[in-house]
Design an enzyme around this catalytic site. Structure first.
Site: not given
Length: 668
Positions: A407, A474
């Site tokens: 990322e 998540h």
């Protein structure tokens, strides 16, 4: 001649393939930053500049690499690369003004030393976190490659910076994508005071190139001819055959990390050895021995350069100091932008929230050929939520790019695309994963316009939120990480119409936008959505319901919690304000509803402490206190990580406490 070269520790100059004029050109470019540095060290002791990172002993790398590049090719230096700036012929008074914090510098006094960029000279300066620099170079090179331009990008790092994860990520991405980047490691022996044997165990850093499937070279960083000729040869090849190359320049830092650090940690014998390999003095002796330069000519050259330095110093000294102006400071956080309204059409189609996102993204790709989507599994697979499904068929893999799991460098590469006249949408597979890309978002994208007037045309899509049993990694709704950061815009829609229109606006906006999409809404919320390409203003809340009893302010999934409770209690007449945008925040709409009802409930899914609800509560207390008939109330989730088991998750979410809190506030 032989005695001169022996005195120079037998540095071997293979200069005969270069004309005498070219050798003299290199010497002048090499001497100039040395003389500037010597002057700067005097000014530092006199208190006329605040900080200095010396590159004495390393000038041949900066000068040689930059001289080998074409003038319109980007170079990304570090804080010891004065030779990059002088070789690009930046007027010295502007450099001096930069170091003095004056308006004629490059950062309006907001950042110091070499922490700046300039599009005029194709130089992109560093940030103190070092690593993102490498990923930015990837993005710049990617833009060149997508436009089929025969250009390369050169980026510098020190041997200390190679220990950062961004180094691995940037080299890996450059290799996989075959980007024409020259990665330059200035191995100068120490990361501040830490010697190389305490930084890495391999013999040469360039050995790492093999692991990335790229070629690597070791170059004597004190030999200007070797640096210039080899980099020139490599650069010429890369322009025709795009790929990354790793170069390790062996050199030494003759002064401290910065002047306050000193060099007491360096053994005297090591300093003496490298002093004999001084790149300026050795090359001078060689040129004199070869008859290319005379002592008289050298003295004349030094005098001319010193006169230039002193003249420009006087010009910089005479420039006015920065005059602080709060309005200017605040206005420069974001690139100026006025939304050109694209009205929604009357023709609509029922879409789920997820389909509206996909529709807005697809129409934006059609409208902006320079727009690139990057993320894990976004190409053939269509992303884990299938938002980009079938995009490859229409737009191709050049513009819909699968990325490695990295990322940080992908956000940095998006910054590089923006620098090189393109747009980027980065999909975080889950909003939680943004933590591994946090540094370039909050320290590069957010600050770059304020620092040196470069916008970050980047949207980071953030699939977020709980209620789906996905657990601690998540399920976060982490908008408060970014609403605190000046320079970012934060958008958080709750309905398909808003999701499409605001995503289009976010992509149109030249500023960095964190775009939150609640996963639990993706397939549960439907709405008639205009089929055309339309936008909605960022920073405008929507009043969903009107009532006199109290005001309920929320966003994202919280809005749907509120509507459910009000449906259960039709007797409650409330204003329901959907913020839609958290930064900028529609304070006018907030104050208007508070003054109307006198009672306020703020609902967020995020954990209670430190969330956006706390800030809104403070704003209401400061600006609407006399209109309140009750304390401002907040509903948020428990101050724990998000659990996965259904009953635990239900207890965690503020939704469980919403009805009770609402009724208590009404009864106050």
């Amino acid at each position: 001649m032989e005695s001169a070269l022996e005195e120079a520790q037998n540095i071997t100059y293979q200069a005969r393939q270069l004309a005498s004029e070219e050798q003299l050109m290199l010497y002048k470019k090499l001497l100039k930053p040395r003389l500037i540095e010597e002057k700067m060290l005097i000014l530092l002791r006199q208190g006329k500049i605040s900080k200095w990172f010396s590159g004495i002993g390393q000038e041949a790398i900066s000068v040689g690499v930059t001289a080998a590049l074409q003038k319109d090719e980007y170079v990304l230096p570090m804080h010891r690369n004065l030779g990059v700036f002088t070789t690009r012929n930046i007027p010295l008074y502007r450099l001096f003004a930069q170091w003095q914090g004056k308006p004629d510098g490059f950062t309006k006094g907001r950042d110091r030393s070499f922490h700046f960029g300039t599009q005029e000279y194709r130089i992109i300066g560093m940030i103190s976190h070092l690593g993102p620099q490498l990923g930015v170079a990837d993005g710049i090179a990617l833009a060149h490659k997508l436009r089929q331009e025969k250009k390369i990008t050169a980026v510098f790092t020190g041997e200390g910076g190679t220990s950062e994860g961004d180094f691995h990520e940037a080299l890996n991405v450059a290799s996989v994508w075959k980007l024409p980047v020259v990665f330059c490691i200035e191995n100068n022996g120490y990361g501040l005071s830490t010697p190389t044997n305490e930084q890495y165990a391999c013999e040469n850093l360039v050995d790492r190139a093999k692991g990335y499937g790229m070629e690597g070279h070791v170059i004597d960083g004190n030999n200007i001819i070797e640096v210039y000729t080899k980099v020139n040869e490599i650069a010429s090849d890369l322009r025709e055959n795009p790929r990354p190359v790793l170069i390790e320049f062996k050199t030494f830092r003759m002064r401290g990390h910065e002047e306050a650090s000193g060099t007491k940690y360096v053994p005297d014998s090591l300093m003496e050895m490298w002093a004999k390999k001084d790149p300026v003095e050795n090359f001078k002796k060689y040129l004199i021995a070869e008859g290319v330069l005379t002592e008289t000519e050298d003295e004349k050259l030094r005098k001319a350069l010193k006169n230039e330095i002193n003249t420009h110093l006087k010009k910089a000294d005479a420039l006015p100091q920065i005059a602080s102006d709060i309005e200017t400071e605040l206005n420069d956080v974001y690139a100026a932008y006025t939304l050109k309204e694209e009205a929604p059409s009357q023709h609509t189609k029922e879409l789920r929230f997820i389909d509206a996102i996909s529709d807005g993204l697809k129409q934006s790709m059609q409208n902006f050929p320079e727009l690139v989507i990057m993320g894990q599994d976004v190409a053939d697979y269509g992303g884990v939520f299938k938002i980009t499904e079938n995009f490859v068929e229409e737009f191709g893999k050049n513009r819909v790019r699968n990325t490695p799991i990295c990322e940080s460098v992908i956000v940095s590469a998006a910054m590089g695309l923006s620098i090189n006249k393109m747009k980027a949408v980065v999909e975080m597979q889950f909003a939680d994963f943004v933590s591994t890309g946090f540094n370039p978002i909050v320290n590069y994208l957010a600050k770059v316009h304020y620092r040196w007037n470069q916008n970050a045309d980047v949207v980071v899509r953030m699939p977020c939120g709980a209620g789906v049993g996905a657990g601690p990694f998540h399920s976060q709704t982490n908008e408060a990480w970014f609403t605190k950061t000046p320079g970012l815009k934060v958008v958080y829609p709750a309905f398909p119409v808003d999701a499409k229109g605001l995503l289009i606006s976010a992509i149109q906006d030249p500023n960095p936008v964190m775009f939150f999409e609640h996963k639990a809404l993706y397939r549960s919320i439907r709405q008639e959505v205009p089929t055309n390409y339309y936008n909605l203003p960022i920073g405008k809340a929507a009043l969903l319901k009107s009532g006199e009893q109290l005001s309920i302010i929320s966003f994202g999934a919280g809005i749907h919690w509120v509507l459910e409770v009000l449906e259960k209690h039709p007797e409650i007449k409330a204003d329901v304000l959907d913020l839609r945008s958290l930064q900028p925040l529609d304070t006018a709409a907030i104050y208007k509803t508070v003054k109307k009802t006198g009672k306020v409930l703020i609902v967020q899914e995020d954990t209670m402490f430190g969330g956006i609800a706390s800030e809104i509560s403070a704003l209401i207390s400061e600006n609407c206190f006399t209109h309140l008939d009750a304390p401002v109330c907040r509903v948020g989730s428990l101050d724990t990580p998000v659990p996965f088991e259904a009953s635990l998750e239900a207890d965690f979410l503020g939704k469980k406490r919403l009805e009770e809190t609402l009724l208590k506030l009404l009864a106050f």
